[in-house]
Design a protein around this motif. Sequence first.
Motif, mmCIF file in Angstrom:
data_model
loop_
_atom_site.group_PDB
_atom_site.id
_atom_site.type_symbol
_atom_site.label_atom_id
_atom_site.label_comp_id
_atom_site.label_asym_id
_atom_site.label_seq_id
_atom_site.Cartn_x
_atom_site.Cartn_y
_atom_site.Cartn_z
ATOM 1 N N HIS A 33 -4.665 -15.731 -6.098
ATOM 2 C CA HIS A 33 -4.838 -17.586 -6.114
ATOM 3 C C HIS A 33 -3.604 -18.206 -6.859
ATOM 4 C CE1 HIS A 33 -5.252 -21.442 -5.320
ATOM 5 N NE2 HIS A 33 -4.931 -21.654 -6.690
ATOM 6 N N TYR A 35 -0.418 -15.932 -8.035
ATOM 7 C CA TYR A 35 0.604 -16.178 -6.756
ATOM 8 C C TYR A 35 0.777 -16.103 -5.630
ATOM 9 C CZ TYR A 35 0.560 -11.339 -10.570
ATOM 10 O OH TYR A 35 0.685 -11.049 -11.509
ATOM 11 N N SER A 36 -0.382 -16.715 -5.204
ATOM 12 C CA SER A 36 -0.113 -17.203 -3.914
ATOM 13 C C SER A 36 0.390 -19.373 -3.463
ATOM 14 C CB SER A 36 -1.585 -17.269 -2.830
ATOM 15 O OG SER A 36 -1.170 -16.131 -2.763
ATOM 16 N N THR A 37 -0.232 -19.588 -4.631
ATOM 17 C CA THR A 37 -0.186 -20.656 -5.434
ATOM 18 C C THR A 37 1.863 -21.057 -5.703
ATOM 19 O OG1 THR A 37 -1.688 -21.628 -5.770
ATOM 20 C CG2 THR A 37 -0.351 -22.748 -6.866
ATOM 21 N N SER A 41 1.694 -16.770 0.501
ATOM 22 C CA SER A 41 0.862 -16.178 0.528
ATOM 23 C C SER A 41 1.006 -14.409 1.198
ATOM 24 C CB SER A 41 0.320 -16.496 1.979
ATOM 25 O OG SER A 41 1.342 -16.286 3.229
ATOM 26 N N ASP A 42 2.442 -14.296 1.090
ATOM 27 C CA ASP A 42 2.962 -12.618 1.068
ATOM 28 C C ASP A 42 3.080 -12.815 -0.374
ATOM 29 O OD1 ASP A 42 3.496 -13.136 3.116
ATOM 30 O OD2 ASP A 42 5.340 -12.627 3.349
ATOM 31 N N ARG A 44 0.272 -12.017 -2.845
ATOM 32 C CA ARG A 44 -0.449 -11.099 -3.154
ATOM 33 C C ARG A 44 -0.623 -9.574 -2.665
ATOM 34 N NH1 ARG A 44 -5.746 -13.843 -2.737
ATOM 35 N NH2 ARG A 44 -5.900 -16.261 -2.286
#
Length: 175
Positions: A33, A35-37, A41-42, A44
């Motif tokens: 979460h 890293y995505s924030t 989205s990539d 992860r």
Amino acid sequence: MSSAARTPLPGLTVVHVPVSDPRVTPLLRELGHEYSTRYGSDARTELARYPDEEFTAPHGGVLLLLLLGGEPVAGGAFRRYDAKTAELKRIWTHSAHRRRGLARRVVAELEHEAGTRGYRRIYLTTGPRQPEALGLYLATGYTPLFAPQAAPEAGPLPFEKHLTPAPRTGKATDL
């Protein structure tokens, strides 16, 4: 800073577990979460980049969790980078328990364990959108392998730290 952020957590223990341990799930979920924030989205995919076996003996990695009352509050892992170097990965502190020195404790525990396994250098990377990690690594004696004053927008940002050789125990080390 709130009083909760300044209060050390009593009863912490260090536990070595495999990546498959169910107590690792919150670490990986929250890291994904985060890293995505910060990176989209990539990001992860970073968590799936290395097979779990790289974080277990004899491949040079162990996952550590600091547990409070049986619940994970911080953790991290290391893997073999080369014959003399361990790479720290997945350093994490639960969002409800940050600013209590737990990440420093995780890093120190990982360094100690890597040293007992014969590693003499630690390598790690972080991203430019993780100023807390940059501060942690600088504060714990890591040397940036990039120009910090340039404030790069692209990552990864590499660091290294040379370990003091651990006293010999007479045991063979299997790296």
